[in-house]
Design a protein around this motif. Structure first.
Motif, PDB file in Angstrom:
ATOM      1  N   GLY A 130       7.600  28.570 -50.437  1.00 49.43           N
ATOM      2  CA  GLY A 130       6.541  27.971 -49.630  1.00 49.43           C
ATOM      3  C   GLY A 130       7.095  27.023 -48.583  1.00 49.43           C
ATOM      4  O   GLY A 130       6.627  26.993 -47.431  1.00 49.43           O
ATOM      5  N   ASN A 131       8.103  26.230 -48.962  1.00 42.80           N
ATOM      6  CA  ASN A 131       8.721  25.302 -48.006  1.00 42.80           C
ATOM      7  C   ASN A 131       9.398  26.059 -46.860  1.00 42.80           C
ATOM      8  O   ASN A 131       9.331  25.650 -45.692  1.00 42.80           O
ATOM      9  CB  ASN A 131       9.746  24.420 -48.717  1.00 42.80           C
ATOM     10  N   LEU A 132      10.079  27.158 -47.195  1.00 42.64           N
ATOM     11  CA  LEU A 132      10.719  27.963 -46.153  1.00 42.64           C
ATOM     12  C   LEU A 132       9.667  28.574 -45.216  1.00 42.64           C
ATOM     13  O   LEU A 132       9.879  28.646 -43.995  1.00 42.64           O
ATOM     14  CB  LEU A 132      11.555  29.064 -46.789  1.00 42.64           C
ATOM     15  N   GLY A 133       8.536  29.033 -45.795  1.00 40.47           N
ATOM     16  CA  GLY A 133       7.470  29.561 -44.948  1.00 40.47           C
ATOM     17  C   GLY A 133       6.931  28.508 -44.002  1.00 40.47           C
ATOM     18  O   GLY A 133       6.680  28.784 -42.807  1.00 40.47           O
ATOM     19  N   HIS A 134       6.773  27.268 -44.519  1.00 36.74           N
ATOM     20  CA  HIS A 134       6.305  26.166 -43.668  1.00 36.74           C
ATOM     21  C   HIS A 134       7.305  25.883 -42.546  1.00 36.74           C
ATOM     22  O   HIS A 134       6.931  25.628 -41.398  1.00 36.74           O
ATOM     23  CB  HIS A 134       6.087  24.921 -44.535  1.00 36.74           C
ATOM     24  N   LEU A 135       8.636  25.935 -42.882  1.00 35.34           N
ATOM     25  CA  LEU A 135       9.680  25.684 -41.877  1.00 35.34           C
ATOM     26  C   LEU A 135       9.598  26.727 -40.758  1.00 35.34           C
ATOM     27  O   LEU A 135       9.663  26.392 -39.570  1.00 35.34           O
ATOM     28  CB  LEU A 135      11.046  25.726 -42.555  1.00 35.34           C
ATOM     29  N   TYR A 136       9.507  28.024 -41.139  1.00 32.16           N
ATOM     30  CA  TYR A 136       9.450  29.061 -40.111  1.00 32.16           C
ATOM     31  C   TYR A 136       8.161  28.979 -39.291  1.00 32.16           C
ATOM     32  O   TYR A 136       8.142  29.348 -38.115  1.00 32.16           O
ATOM     33  CB  TYR A 136       9.592  30.438 -40.763  1.00 32.16           C
ATOM     34  N   GLU A 137       7.077  28.481 -39.921  1.00 33.43           N
ATOM     35  CA  GLU A 137       5.839  28.254 -39.165  1.00 33.43           C
ATOM     36  C   GLU A 137       6.067  27.206 -38.079  1.00 33.43           C
ATOM     37  O   GLU A 137       5.607  27.367 -36.937  1.00 33.43           O
ATOM     38  CB  GLU A 137       4.718  27.808 -40.109  1.00 33.43           C
ATOM     39  N   LYS A 138       6.806  26.131 -38.437  1.00 28.94           N
ATOM     40  CA  LYS A 138       7.114  25.094 -37.453  1.00 28.94           C
ATOM     41  C   LYS A 138       7.998  25.639 -36.336  1.00 28.94           C
ATOM     42  O   LYS A 138       7.969  25.136 -35.208  1.00 28.94           O
ATOM     43  CB  LYS A 138       7.814  23.908 -38.135  1.00 28.94           C
ATOM     44  N   CYS A 139       8.797  26.636 -36.657  1.00 32.59           N
ATOM     45  CA  CYS A 139       9.666  27.251 -35.646  1.00 32.59           C
ATOM     46  C   CYS A 139       8.938  28.358 -34.867  1.00 32.59           C
ATOM     47  O   CYS A 139       9.555  29.039 -34.040  1.00 32.59           O
ATOM     48  CB  CYS A 139      10.910  27.838 -36.312  1.00 32.59           C
ATOM     49  N   SER A 140       7.643  28.560 -35.177  1.00 34.35           N
ATOM     50  CA  SER A 140       6.813  29.607 -34.556  1.00 34.35           C
ATOM     51  C   SER A 140       7.319  30.999 -34.869  1.00 34.35           C
ATOM     52  O   SER A 140       7.046  31.959 -34.144  1.00 34.35           O
ATOM     53  CB  SER A 140       6.733  29.395 -33.031  1.00 34.35           C
ATOM     54  N   ASP A 141       8.095  31.142 -35.927  1.00 32.03           N
ATOM     55  CA  ASP A 141       8.556  32.443 -36.400  1.00 32.03           C
ATOM     56  C   ASP A 141       7.570  32.897 -37.476  1.00 32.03           C
ATOM     57  O   ASP A 141       7.823  32.786 -38.687  1.00 32.03           O
ATOM     58  CB  ASP A 141       9.977  32.329 -36.957  1.00 32.03           C
ATOM     59  N   TYR A 142       6.433  33.429 -37.039  1.00 35.93           N
ATOM     60  CA  TYR A 142       5.335  33.684 -37.965  1.00 35.93           C
ATOM     61  C   TYR A 142       5.631  34.846 -38.912  1.00 35.93           C
ATOM     62  O   TYR A 142       5.158  34.849 -40.057  1.00 35.93           O
ATOM     63  CB  TYR A 142       4.043  33.949 -37.172  1.00 35.93           C
ATOM     64  N   ASP A 143       6.390  35.840 -38.468  1.00 37.73           N
ATOM     65  CA  ASP A 143       6.734  36.943 -39.367  1.00 37.73           C
ATOM     66  C   ASP A 143       7.515  36.434 -40.581  1.00 37.73           C
ATOM     67  O   ASP A 143       7.221  36.801 -41.723  1.00 37.73           O
ATOM     68  CB  ASP A 143       7.558  37.992 -38.627  1.00 37.73           C
ATOM     69  N   SER A 144       8.530  35.596 -40.301  1.00 37.91           N
ATOM     70  CA  SER A 144       9.305  35.015 -41.402  1.00 37.91           C
ATOM     71  C   SER A 144       8.438  34.090 -42.246  1.00 37.91           C
ATOM     72  O   SER A 144       8.570  34.034 -43.481  1.00 37.91           O
ATOM     73  CB  SER A 144      10.512  34.247 -40.854  1.00 37.91           C
ATOM     74  N   ALA A 145       7.541  33.360 -41.570  1.00 43.93           N
ATOM     75  CA  ALA A 145       6.659  32.454 -42.300  1.00 43.93           C
ATOM     76  C   ALA A 145       5.783  33.240 -43.268  1.00 43.93           C
ATOM     77  O   ALA A 145       5.639  32.866 -44.453  1.00 43.93           O
ATOM     78  CB  ALA A 145       5.800  31.660 -41.323  1.00 43.93           C
ATOM     79  N   PHE A 146       5.174  34.345 -42.798  1.00 43.14           N
ATOM     80  CA  PHE A 146       4.358  35.183 -43.679  1.00 43.14           C
ATOM     81  C   PHE A 146       5.196  35.749 -44.835  1.00 43.14           C
ATOM     82  O   PHE A 146       4.736  35.823 -45.979  1.00 43.14           O
ATOM     83  CB  PHE A 146       3.733  36.339 -42.887  1.00 43.14           C
ATOM     84  N   TYR A 147       6.439  36.172 -44.515  1.00 45.89           N
ATOM     85  CA  TYR A 147       7.298  36.771 -45.537  1.00 45.89           C
ATOM     86  C   TYR A 147       7.550  35.785 -46.683  1.00 45.89           C
ATOM     87  O   TYR A 147       7.381  36.132 -47.866  1.00 45.89           O
ATOM     88  CB  TYR A 147       8.629  37.213 -44.920  1.00 45.89           C
ATOM     89  N   PHE A 148       7.963  34.592 -46.339  1.00 41.38           N
ATOM     90  CA  PHE A 148       8.303  33.623 -47.386  1.00 41.38           C
ATOM     91  C   PHE A 148       7.055  33.103 -48.114  1.00 41.38           C
ATOM     92  O   PHE A 148       7.113  32.848 -49.322  1.00 41.38           O
ATOM     93  CB  PHE A 148       9.106  32.459 -46.793  1.00 41.38           C
ATOM     94  N   GLN A 149       5.911  32.959 -47.411  1.00 37.11           N
ATOM     95  CA  GLN A 149       4.691  32.568 -48.115  1.00 37.11           C
ATOM     96  C   GLN A 149       4.252  33.676 -49.062  1.00 37.11           C
ATOM     97  O   GLN A 149       3.755  33.422 -50.170  1.00 37.11           O
ATOM     98  CB  GLN A 149       3.567  32.253 -47.115  1.00 37.11           C
TER      99      GLN A 149
END
Length: 524
Positions: A130-149
């Protein structure tokens, strides 16, 4: 947009386990626990206290101080228990993310994830995903954010962690909100809301009402948005959650603004501003109080460190003096031991020398006795040889005297007698004369003489190698201190002939006039 991330909510959840509100007094208590653990040498308890102090500083808004405490905890936990270190790494990653150190935050999160995977901690893995998904969300890397969430959701569902799943729904809803996919965002926010109603997590419930209100406002459902925001307002007032109440007032002001209710919009925006200022001032006071505590703690720690340094210095000095004293005592013992060993060695050497001296003395006595016996034996042999040579000499003298008498008698007979046996008598006389010159008896004499007077003839030959056999016979008789008549009788010559022979011998031996021939030969 979601108000609280998974990482921030995780910290707040752990802070709620404290019996008292996080404050300057809580920081003092944790610092005392840390000092006690440090004195006891318990690195794990030191690290946990530092981690809690970092969480307290974070909750008060002192992010730099919080980061420092978590970094200190990480040094102590590098070889400590896995899950405790991973928990601290998750907190550390969140702080690095707040400080815009995204690469470092990502590295730390993956370290925590690796530790959780090795230990099989699924809850920890879900939290870190979840923390990694939040980090990628902050980086606007939404694909990675969805993957980790999604990975977080999958992991937490394995252990049926409903509260964790609710937080992941909140995070996924936040991503959809950023992508302006409001229907999907509403669906995930609604799932989170239903769970927060069940578990009684009031802070997250307030955030969920605010988030759903934001979605309705952004989709133009202003009246529905008002209902959700009113719920957030009510819960915030009941729980005195001033920062969330300020957010609710702000959202109400925005909604009334969209509804063209200017007075209500101004009223709630003003309430939000006033409450924000009040909250800011309160937070500033809390931060100031906490900073003062931190200053006192740092000063106290500096003093403790100074005292510890002085104590270590004193210990080093005393230890050095002790070591020097021990070395001196050891040196003294070694010197005494060496001295005693030297004395024992000298005593042993003296005893050995005494024994050796006695042995040498006895050996010398034995050698002396043997030498004496040899000398006595030699003397006996010499006397025996002397007697033998004397006997030979006397026999020869007697023989020659007898022959001389017979010679004289026969000579007289021949002179006065004219009978016919004169010829036979003359022949007998010739035989008698010839017997004076036979060498057999002289051979025996020379052998015995050389045994008594070793190397005598050799020295004579060195003086004059041309000495004749007659010269050697004369020399032998002179060496034996024999008188002139006896020497003449043994040699079968007259005394006058003997004087001539002595004279010739002196010349051959190179004896100067006036010096004794006998003394010269006795010295050889």
């Amino acid at each position: 947009m979601a108000q609280v991330s998974f990482a921030i909510q995780d910290i707040r959840g752990r802070l709620e386990m404290y019996d008292i509100r996080p404050s300057d007094s809580l920081l003092i208590i944790e610092n005392e626990r840390h000092l006690l653990a440090e004195r006891l040498g318990d690195k794990l308890k030191q690290a946990l206290s530092l981690q809690k102090m970092g969480q307290i500083c974070y909750n008060t808004g002192l992010f730099a101080q919080s980061l420092n405490y978590h970094l200190q905890a990480e040094k102590l936990l590098e070889r400590g228990p896995r899950n405790e270190r991973a928990n601290n790494l998750n907190d550390l990653g969140m702080l690095l993310l707040l400080n815009n150190q995204r690469d470092d935050a990502k590295r730390v999160y993956f370290q925590a994830l690796s530790i959780y995977q090795r230990s099989g901690n699924l809850k920890g893995q879900g939290s870190t995903y979840g923390n990694l998904g939040h980090l990628y969300e902050k980086c606007s890397d939404y694909d990675s954010a969805f993957y980790f969430q999604g990975k977080a959701m999958e992991t937490l569902e394995k252990i049926n962690d409903l509260d964790g799943i609710a937080l992941i729904n909140e995070n996924i809803g936040s991503i959809y909100e950023d992508k302006e996919r409001y229907e999907d965002a509403f669906r995930y926010f609604s799932r989170a809301l239903e769970r927060f109603k069940v578990n009684g997590n009031t802070p997250m419930l307030i955030d969920a009402y605010n988030n759903i209100g934001d979605i309705h406002r952004k989709t133009g459902n202003y009246k529905v948005a008002l209902n959700y925001t009113r719920q957030a307002e009510k819960l915030s007032k009941e729980n005195k959650a001033l920062s969330r109440l300020s957010s609710a007032y702000r959202d109400l002001g925005k909604t009334f603004s969209f509804l063209q209710h200017a007075d209500s919009a101004f009223h709630y925006l003003e309430l939000s501003r006033q409450l924000y200022i009040e909250t800011y001032n309160e937070d500033s006071k809390n931060q100031a109080a906490l900073l003062k505590v931190l200053y006192d703690i740092d000063r106290k720690d500096a003093r403790i460190a100074q005292l510890a340094k002085e104590r270590r210095t004193a210990i080093i000095i005393y230890a050095t003096l002790g070591i020097i004293a021990c070395l001196l005592v050891l040196l003294f013992i070694i010197v005494i031991k060496n001295q005693r060993q030297k004395i024992r060695n000298e005593r042993r050497l003296r005893d050995q020398e005494a024994v050796l001296s006695v042995a040498n003395q006895r050996l010398m006595e034995v050698e002396l006795q043997n030498k004496k016996l040899r000398e006595e034996q030699l003397q006996t042999e010499i006397e025996s040889k002397a007697k033998e040579i004397t006997s030979h000499t006397l026999q020869a003298i007697e023989k020659n005297k007898l022959l001389e008498e017979m010679k004289l008698a026969l000579t007289e007979i021949i002179r006065n007698d004219s009978r016919s046996y004169k010829k036979e008598l003359r022949q007998l006389l010739n035989k008698i004369n010839q017997s004076f010159h036979k060498e057999a008896s002289w051979g025996d004499f020379r052998r015995v003489f050389e045994e008594i007077n070793q190397d005598f003839f050799l020295h004579l030959q060195q003086i004059n190698p041309d000495l004749s056999a007659a010269d050697l016979r004369l020399v032998s008789l002179i060496k034996l201190n024999m008188n002139t008549p006896d020497m003449a009788a043994l040699l079968g010559i007259s005394t006058d002939s003997l004087r001539v022979s002595r004279y010739r011998l002196r010349k051959k031996l190179g004896i100067e006039p006036g010096k004794s021939l006998t003394a010269f030969l006795q010295a050889i």
